[in-house]
Design a protein around this motif. Sequence first.
Motif, PDB file in Angstrom:
ATOM      1  N   ILE A 108     -20.243  -9.931  30.525  1.00 23.67           N
ATOM      2  CA  ILE A 108     -20.261  -9.674  29.091  1.00 23.67           C
ATOM      3  C   ILE A 108     -21.598 -10.162  28.557  1.00 23.67           C
ATOM      4  CG2 ILE A 108     -19.189 -10.207  26.870  1.00 23.67           C
ATOM      5  CD1 ILE A 108     -16.572 -10.686  28.494  1.00 23.67           C
ATOM      6  N   LEU A 109     -22.288  -9.284  27.853  1.00 16.60           N
ATOM      7  CA  LEU A 109     -23.560  -9.637  27.229  1.00 16.60           C
ATOM      8  C   LEU A 109     -23.357  -9.747  25.734  1.00 16.60           C
ATOM      9  CD1 LEU A 109     -25.850  -7.085  29.114  1.00 16.60           C
ATOM     10  CD2 LEU A 109     -25.507  -9.496  29.652  1.00 16.60           C
ATOM     11  N   VAL A 110     -23.888 -10.790  25.136  1.00 14.51           N
ATOM     12  CA  VAL A 110     -23.822 -10.956  23.685  1.00 14.51           C
ATOM     13  C   VAL A 110     -25.248 -11.038  23.158  1.00 14.51           C
ATOM     14  CG1 VAL A 110     -21.549 -12.049  23.626  1.00 14.51           C
ATOM     15  CG2 VAL A 110     -23.564 -13.463  23.885  1.00 14.51           C
ATOM     16  N   THR A 111     -25.447 -10.588  21.938  1.00  9.57           N
ATOM     17  CA  THR A 111     -26.791 -10.582  21.368  1.00  9.57           C
ATOM     18  C   THR A 111     -27.117 -11.850  20.599  1.00  9.57           C
ATOM     19  OG1 THR A 111     -25.942  -9.388  19.448  1.00  9.57           O
ATOM     20  CG2 THR A 111     -26.930  -8.076  21.217  1.00  9.57           C
ATOM     21  N   LYS A 112     -26.097 -12.617  20.272  1.00 14.32           N
ATOM     22  CA  LYS A 112     -26.314 -13.864  19.539  1.00 14.32           C
ATOM     23  C   LYS A 112     -25.472 -14.963  20.169  1.00 14.32           C
ATOM     24  CE  LYS A 112     -26.987 -11.245  15.367  1.00 14.32           C
ATOM     25  NZ  LYS A 112     -26.162 -10.292  14.692  1.00 14.32           N
ATOM     26  N   GLU A 113     -26.042 -16.151  20.240  1.00 17.95           N
ATOM     27  CA  GLU A 113     -25.357 -17.264  20.903  1.00 17.95           C
ATOM     28  C   GLU A 113     -24.026 -17.590  20.234  1.00 17.95           C
ATOM     29  OE1 GLU A 113     -26.245 -21.822  22.379  1.00 17.95           O
ATOM     30  OE2 GLU A 113     -27.829 -20.677  21.395  1.00 17.95           O
ATOM     31  N   PHE A 114     -23.965 -17.535  18.907  1.00 15.83           N
ATOM     32  CA  PHE A 114     -22.722 -17.898  18.230  1.00 15.83           C
ATOM     33  C   PHE A 114     -21.590 -16.916  18.543  1.00 15.83           C
ATOM     34  CE2 PHE A 114     -24.278 -14.960  15.000  1.00 15.83           C
ATOM     35  CZ  PHE A 114     -23.117 -14.372  14.517  1.00 15.83           C
ATOM     36  N   ILE A 115     -21.931 -15.655  18.840  1.00 15.91           N
ATOM     37  CA  ILE A 115     -20.889 -14.692  19.220  1.00 15.91           C
ATOM     38  C   ILE A 115     -20.300 -15.092  20.564  1.00 15.91           C
ATOM     39  CG2 ILE A 115     -20.424 -12.285  19.838  1.00 15.91           C
ATOM     40  CD1 ILE A 115     -22.588 -11.477  17.839  1.00 15.91           C
ATOM     41  N   GLY A 116     -21.162 -15.471  21.507  1.00 12.70           N
ATOM     42  CA  GLY A 116     -20.689 -15.936  22.804  1.00 12.70           C
ATOM     43  C   GLY A 116     -19.830 -17.185  22.690  1.00 12.70           C
ATOM     44  N   GLN A 117     -20.239 -18.112  21.822  1.00 15.48           N
ATOM     45  CA  GLN A 117     -19.452 -19.333  21.633  1.00 15.48           C
ATOM     46  C   GLN A 117     -18.097 -19.010  21.019  1.00 15.48           C
ATOM     47  OE1 GLN A 117     -22.133 -21.650  19.239  1.00 15.48           O
ATOM     48  NE2 GLN A 117     -23.231 -22.448  21.020  1.00 15.48           N
TER      49      GLN A 117
ATOM     50  N   ARG B 274     -12.218 -18.440  21.724  1.00 14.66           N
ATOM     51  CA  ARG B 274     -10.989 -17.654  21.573  1.00 14.66           C
ATOM     52  C   ARG B 274     -10.404 -17.213  22.916  1.00 14.66           C
ATOM     53  NH1 ARG B 274      -9.665 -13.605  16.768  1.00 14.66           N
ATOM     54  NH2 ARG B 274      -7.655 -12.915  17.525  1.00 14.66           N
ATOM     55  N   TYR B 275     -11.277 -16.913  23.877  1.00 18.48           N
ATOM     56  CA  TYR B 275     -10.860 -16.463  25.203  1.00 18.48           C
ATOM     57  C   TYR B 275     -11.520 -17.371  26.246  1.00 18.48           C
ATOM     58  CZ  TYR B 275      -9.971 -12.364  22.310  1.00 18.48           C
ATOM     59  OH  TYR B 275      -9.561 -11.528  21.311  1.00 18.48           O
ATOM     60  N   PRO B 276     -10.929 -18.531  26.533  1.00 24.47           N
ATOM     61  CA  PRO B 276     -11.574 -19.535  27.388  1.00 24.47           C
ATOM     62  C   PRO B 276     -11.919 -19.041  28.798  1.00 24.47           C
ATOM     63  CG  PRO B 276      -9.582 -20.421  26.392  1.00 24.47           C
ATOM     64  CD  PRO B 276      -9.637 -18.975  26.044  1.00 24.47           C
ATOM     65  N   GLY B 277     -11.172 -18.118  29.347  1.00 17.27           N
ATOM     66  CA  GLY B 277     -11.416 -17.653  30.699  1.00 17.27           C
ATOM     67  C   GLY B 277     -12.671 -16.828  30.866  1.00 17.27           C
ATOM     68  N   MET B 278     -13.329 -16.448  29.782  1.00 21.15           N
ATOM     69  CA  MET B 278     -14.480 -15.568  29.881  1.00 21.15           C
ATOM     70  C   MET B 278     -15.825 -16.272  29.804  1.00 21.15           C
ATOM     71  SD  MET B 278     -14.953 -13.855  26.187  1.00 21.15           S
ATOM     72  CE  MET B 278     -16.667 -13.660  26.516  1.00 21.15           C
ATOM     73  N   ALA B 279     -15.805 -17.594  29.666  1.00 20.22           N
ATOM     74  CA  ALA B 279     -17.057 -18.333  29.506  1.00 20.22           C
ATOM     75  C   ALA B 279     -18.029 -18.077  30.658  1.00 20.22           C
ATOM     76  CB  ALA B 279     -16.776 -19.818  29.361  1.00 20.22           C
ATOM     77  N   LYS B 280     -17.508 -17.975  31.873  1.00 20.65           N
ATOM     78  CA  LYS B 280     -18.391 -17.784  33.026  1.00 20.65           C
ATOM     79  C   LYS B 280     -18.927 -16.350  33.121  1.00 20.65           C
ATOM     80  CE  LYS B 280     -14.408 -17.149  35.995  1.00 20.65           C
ATOM     81  NZ  LYS B 280     -13.240 -17.883  35.618  1.00 20.65           N
ATOM     82  N   LYS B 281     -18.369 -15.413  32.374  1.00 10.71           N
ATOM     83  CA  LYS B 281     -18.819 -14.015  32.407  1.00 10.71           C
ATOM     84  C   LYS B 281     -19.893 -13.725  31.360  1.00 10.71           C
ATOM     85  CE  LYS B 281     -14.508 -11.780  33.813  1.00 10.71           C
ATOM     86  NZ  LYS B 281     -13.541 -10.735  33.436  1.00 10.71           N
ATOM     87  N   THR B 282     -20.070 -14.603  30.391  1.00 14.45           N
ATOM     88  CA  THR B 282     -20.901 -14.314  29.228  1.00 14.45           C
ATOM     89  C   THR B 282     -22.350 -14.758  29.415  1.00 14.45           C
ATOM     90  OG1 THR B 282     -18.955 -14.586  27.839  1.00 14.45           O
ATOM     91  CG2 THR B 282     -21.066 -14.614  26.731  1.00 14.45           C
ATOM     92  N   SER B 283     -23.272 -13.871  29.046  1.00 15.19           N
ATOM     93  CA  SER B 283     -24.706 -14.165  29.033  1.00 15.19           C
ATOM     94  C   SER B 283     -25.273 -13.690  27.700  1.00 15.19           C
ATOM     95  CB  SER B 283     -25.427 -13.440  30.158  1.00 15.19           C
ATOM     96  OG  SER B 283     -24.934 -13.838  31.404  1.00 15.19           O
ATOM     97  N   ILE B 284     -26.363 -14.301  27.295  1.00 18.28           N
ATOM     98  CA  ILE B 284     -27.002 -13.912  26.035  1.00 18.28           C
ATOM     99  C   ILE B 284     -28.149 -12.952  26.335  1.00 18.28           C
ATOM    100  CG2 ILE B 284     -28.281 -14.725  24.027  1.00 18.28           C
ATOM    101  CD1 ILE B 284     -26.786 -17.396  24.362  1.00 18.28           C
TER     102      ILE B 284
END
Length: 181
Positions: free
Chosen positions: A129-138, A143-153
Motif C-alpha cells: 500500500i502506497l500513501v502520499t502523505k505520512e498522516f494517511i499512513g498513520q 485503524r487497521y493494525p495488520g497493514m503497518a508492514k505493507k504501507t510505504s510513503i
Amino acid sequence: NENTSIFWQCFSRVAYQNSTDHFIFFTQDNYLPKDFFPGNCTIVNVTPLIKNSLLLHYWYNLKLPRLLKKFNADIFLSANSVLSLRTNKAQIMLVTDDFIWQKNYPLKNAYSSYLKRFFPVFIDKAAAILVTKEFIGQRLSTRYPGMAKKTSIMPASLDEVYKPISEEMKISIREKLTNGH
C-alpha cells in the motif's frame, strides 16, 4: 502538457527509466497524448466509464482480471484505492486521500460508500500500500493494525530539498545578474 496529471507524469517517468519492462495504463482519460509515453507503454481506454459503485465493482472484478490475463501483467497498481477481488495477480494500492474517514469531504465521490465497505478487504488483498502523505499512513495503520508492514510513503510532490530560495538569495542573484533590475 497541462492536462496530464501528476500520476501520469510520475509513471511515464518510471516507464522511461525502466525501458526493458512493459507498462499497461488503463484509463478513462481520452486526452492522454500517445507521444507522452515511451514505446514500452500500452494505453487501454476503459469502458464503460466508471460513474458509480456498481460500474466500479463490475470493472475491477469482471473486466480487470480478464485484461490482466490478456496482457500477462505481473503487478497491478491501482490509483483509486480499489483492488480486484477476483485476481491472484499482485496488487498495489495507492491511497492519495483520506476521504474515507472525513464526514464532510468536499469532493465526496460516487463510490465512497463502496470504499468504506470494501476497504478492509482491499487491505488484506494488497501486496503493498502506497500513501502520499505520512498522516494517511498513520491513520490507516491505527485503524487497521495488520497493514503497518505493507504501507510505504510515496510523496505526491517534490522532495523537501527542493524549496524556494530565501529572499536574501533572490536579492543577491538579482543584483549580481541583472544589476538590480
